[in-house]
Write a protein that holds these residues in place. Sequence first.
Motif, mmCIF file in Angstrom:
data_model
loop_
_atom_site.group_PDB
_atom_site.id
_atom_site.type_symbol
_atom_site.label_atom_id
_atom_site.label_comp_id
_atom_site.label_asym_id
_atom_site.label_seq_id
_atom_site.Cartn_x
_atom_site.Cartn_y
_atom_site.Cartn_z
ATOM 1 N N GLY A 235 -0.721 11.460 -4.177
ATOM 2 C CA GLY A 235 -0.140 12.365 -3.410
ATOM 3 C C GLY A 235 0.830 13.511 -4.075
ATOM 4 O O GLY A 235 1.165 13.384 -5.386
ATOM 5 N N ARG A 236 1.496 14.245 -3.291
ATOM 6 C CA ARG A 236 2.360 15.032 -3.826
ATOM 7 C C ARG A 236 3.364 15.688 -2.711
ATOM 8 O O ARG A 236 2.833 15.788 -1.458
ATOM 9 C CB ARG A 236 1.613 16.386 -4.501
ATOM 10 N N GLY A 237 4.703 15.666 -2.795
ATOM 11 C CA GLY A 237 5.629 16.202 -1.804
ATOM 12 C C GLY A 237 5.569 15.264 -0.440
ATOM 13 O O GLY A 237 5.952 14.153 -0.749
ATOM 14 N N VAL A 238 5.092 15.629 0.509
ATOM 15 C CA VAL A 238 5.161 14.765 1.658
ATOM 16 C C VAL A 238 3.745 14.832 2.145
ATOM 17 O O VAL A 238 3.420 14.951 3.236
ATOM 18 C CB VAL A 238 6.074 15.259 2.952
ATOM 19 N N PHE A 239 2.856 14.709 1.076
ATOM 20 C CA PHE A 239 1.493 14.724 1.324
ATOM 21 C C PHE A 239 0.652 13.607 0.576
ATOM 22 O O PHE A 239 0.425 13.619 -0.638
ATOM 23 C CB PHE A 239 0.822 15.980 0.764
ATOM 24 N N TRP A 240 0.676 12.331 1.038
ATOM 25 C CA TRP A 240 0.114 11.066 0.286
ATOM 26 C C TRP A 240 -0.681 10.242 1.045
ATOM 27 O O TRP A 240 -0.711 10.275 2.398
ATOM 28 C CB TRP A 240 1.372 10.285 0.306
ATOM 29 N N ALA A 241 -1.495 9.629 0.245
ATOM 30 C CA ALA A 241 -2.636 8.739 0.892
ATOM 31 C C ALA A 241 -2.521 7.214 0.273
ATOM 32 O O ALA A 241 -2.236 7.157 -0.860
ATOM 33 C CB ALA A 241 -3.951 9.052 0.736
ATOM 34 N N VAL A 242 -2.460 6.006 1.255
ATOM 35 C CA VAL A 242 -2.406 4.889 0.762
ATOM 36 C C VAL A 242 -3.597 4.315 1.157
ATOM 37 O O VAL A 242 -4.323 4.085 2.230
ATOM 38 C CB VAL A 242 -1.475 4.083 1.457
ATOM 39 N N GLU A 243 -4.618 3.975 0.030
ATOM 40 C CA GLU A 243 -6.115 3.531 -0.121
ATOM 41 C C GLU A 243 -6.271 2.035 0.082
ATOM 42 O O GLU A 243 -5.834 1.345 -0.936
ATOM 43 C CB GLU A 243 -6.967 4.125 -1.019
ATOM 44 N N LEU A 244 -6.715 1.670 1.380
ATOM 45 C CA LEU A 244 -6.615 0.079 1.531
ATOM 46 C C LEU A 244 -7.996 -0.234 1.280
ATOM 47 O O LEU A 244 -8.965 0.111 1.652
ATOM 48 C CB LEU A 244 -6.644 -0.165 3.017
ATOM 49 N N VAL A 245 -7.968 -1.526 0.371
ATOM 50 C CA VAL A 245 -9.225 -2.220 -0.060
ATOM 51 C C VAL A 245 -9.227 -3.774 0.203
ATOM 52 O O VAL A 245 -8.126 -4.299 0.362
ATOM 53 C CB VAL A 245 -9.517 -2.017 -1.596
ATOM 54 N N THR A 246 -10.437 -4.502 0.127
ATOM 55 C CA THR A 246 -10.372 -5.766 0.504
ATOM 56 C C THR A 246 -9.689 -6.501 -0.753
ATOM 57 O O THR A 246 -9.161 -7.501 -0.491
ATOM 58 C CB THR A 246 -11.785 -6.274 0.693
ATOM 59 N N ASP A 247 -9.879 -6.022 -2.100
ATOM 60 C CA ASP A 247 -9.126 -6.442 -3.225
ATOM 61 C C ASP A 247 -9.179 -5.451 -4.231
ATOM 62 O O ASP A 247 -10.067 -4.706 -4.030
ATOM 63 C CB ASP A 247 -9.700 -7.825 -3.708
ATOM 64 N N LYS A 248 -8.018 -5.504 -5.210
ATOM 65 C CA LYS A 248 -8.269 -4.520 -6.018
ATOM 66 C C LYS A 248 -9.206 -4.376 -7.078
ATOM 67 O O LYS A 248 -9.473 -3.238 -7.680
ATOM 68 C CB LYS A 248 -6.729 -4.676 -6.805
ATOM 69 N N GLY A 249 -9.784 -5.532 -7.284
ATOM 70 C CA GLY A 249 -11.108 -5.869 -8.252
ATOM 71 C C GLY A 249 -12.148 -5.033 -7.736
ATOM 72 O O GLY A 249 -12.871 -4.081 -8.545
ATOM 73 N N SER A 250 -12.688 -5.332 -6.613
ATOM 74 C CA SER A 250 -14.031 -4.723 -6.207
ATOM 75 C C SER A 250 -13.765 -3.323 -5.572
ATOM 76 O O SER A 250 -14.686 -2.407 -5.453
ATOM 77 C CB SER A 250 -14.492 -5.779 -5.216
ATOM 78 N N ARG A 251 -12.363 -2.963 -4.930
ATOM 79 C CA ARG A 251 -12.278 -1.816 -4.452
ATOM 80 C C ARG A 251 -13.022 -1.423 -3.210
ATOM 81 O O ARG A 251 -13.210 -0.186 -2.795
ATOM 82 C CB ARG A 251 -12.334 -0.530 -5.584
ATOM 83 N N THR A 252 -13.388 -2.497 -2.543
ATOM 84 C CA THR A 252 -14.213 -2.287 -1.434
ATOM 85 C C THR A 252 -13.257 -1.702 -0.149
ATOM 86 O O THR A 252 -12.207 -2.315 0.129
ATOM 87 C CB THR A 252 -14.781 -3.846 -0.872
ATOM 88 N N PRO A 253 -13.713 -0.718 0.371
ATOM 89 C CA PRO A 253 -12.756 -0.234 1.400
ATOM 90 C C PRO A 253 -12.824 -1.157 2.691
ATOM 91 O O PRO A 253 -13.820 -1.724 2.795
ATOM 92 C CB PRO A 253 -13.514 1.297 1.681
#
Length: 476
Positions: free
Chosen positions: A391-409
């Motif tokens: 993100g930038r300024g006051v405009f951010w996203a936190v992407e949640l996954v089952t684990d960092k390796g697979s990146r499964t949402p």
Amino acid sequence: MSAPSTPSAPAAPSAAPSPVSAASAAGPDAARGSAARTYALDRAHVFHSWSAQAEISPMVVTAAEGSHVVDGEGNRLLDFSSQLVNTNIGHQHPDVVAAIADQAHRLATIAPQYANDQRSEAARLIAERTPGALDRIFFTNGGADANEHAVRMARLTTGRPKVLTRYRSYHGGTDTAINLTGDPRRWANDGAAAGVVHFFGPYLYRSRFHATTEAEECERALEHLEQVVQLEGPQTIAAVLLEAIPGTAGIMVPPPGYLAGVRELCDRYGILLVVDEVMTGFGRTGAWFVSADEGVVPDLLTFAKGVNSGYVPLGGVAVGPRVDEHFAHRPYPGGLTYSGHPLACAAAVATLEVMERDDVNGHARRLGEQVIGPELRALAERHPTVGEVRGRGVFWAVELVTDKGSRTPVAPTGGSSSVMAGAVQQAKALGLLPFTNSNRIHVVPPCTVSEAEAREGLAVLDKVLDRVDELVAETA
């Protein structure tokens, strides 16, 4: 005007008793009774957008002030959603409320064919802040119809039918705008007959181009776009329409040079560039507009939301020379009854004056650089379910996954899950009103949120992510 040396929320002038205080003055029993009636009437008579009507339980909001709202139970919640990412200067700013009241007393409404002082002044203030020679403003009621009219202008100016937009985008819920959209909200509304072609934009975390660096992602995304242009036939394409930073689709900040590269491609093939700054404009990223920050001048720029913090519906199209000249001696076939409504424009004038006076853009930029960005990156290190923050300024996203390796949402695109429902429930229980979409929590408080409030919300988010970690572990 010198900027404050540390991030601190712009001071609001003294005003009438606070709406939050007034809401609580009636007493908890009276407030709950009123909220219960509000809820019952809503469920009986209000048809809600994007919802299965029998499956929702909308939260009652009885008051709001600054960075907080009050629900029907009297709970005070820190608004980390800015509602729909539009209350950029917070709730109930007294200067803007006073400007609306004053305008209502003087001239509550006037048709768009007449000149009006607030409409003229709002247009001047907006044009001064847009990049390049985007000096003519066509006012609409919101962002969707701004994009509708920008596309109509582009098609009429070029005589070409097609518009290219990216997947993972949102441009509004009206007929053309929903077809321009590149997320699942389009599916039920898309008859594939609107002359819209979608392409992949840069998104390094889930790269469609097998890129490993921002530079590779940028280069390959531009190569892909040029190939789409060539295969569709440049002579058939009126415009490329892009969100400056895709918002509800994921706050995917484009790599350096991408917007400039799209501008160059459009110039090469005689295509108009339309930049959608409905969500990013007016301080959200710490600048008036991302395109100006990137040194890119579009042919048309659409805006809404932050132009007056949503106090009265307002949007618009900033029109560049090529389109302006096309309609200099031929009528533009479009308009709206409430185009440039004086109450909305008075709110815009007051909002822009407050933002300039209080250096709201600088405050938002510093919060992003010194507080929100560093804190979110620390949370990403601590929590196994945080795949990426961006993100930038006051405009951010936190992407949640089952684990960092697979990146499964943890939830499908355009859908939800028990994990996301648990995150929202935990956030509200801890006094935070979040903005969520698919597998993401967006951190989008008002641009005027204080450093203390920002840190308070981020501390709650830490606890919410603890709960997300637990829920994912339970379902593993």
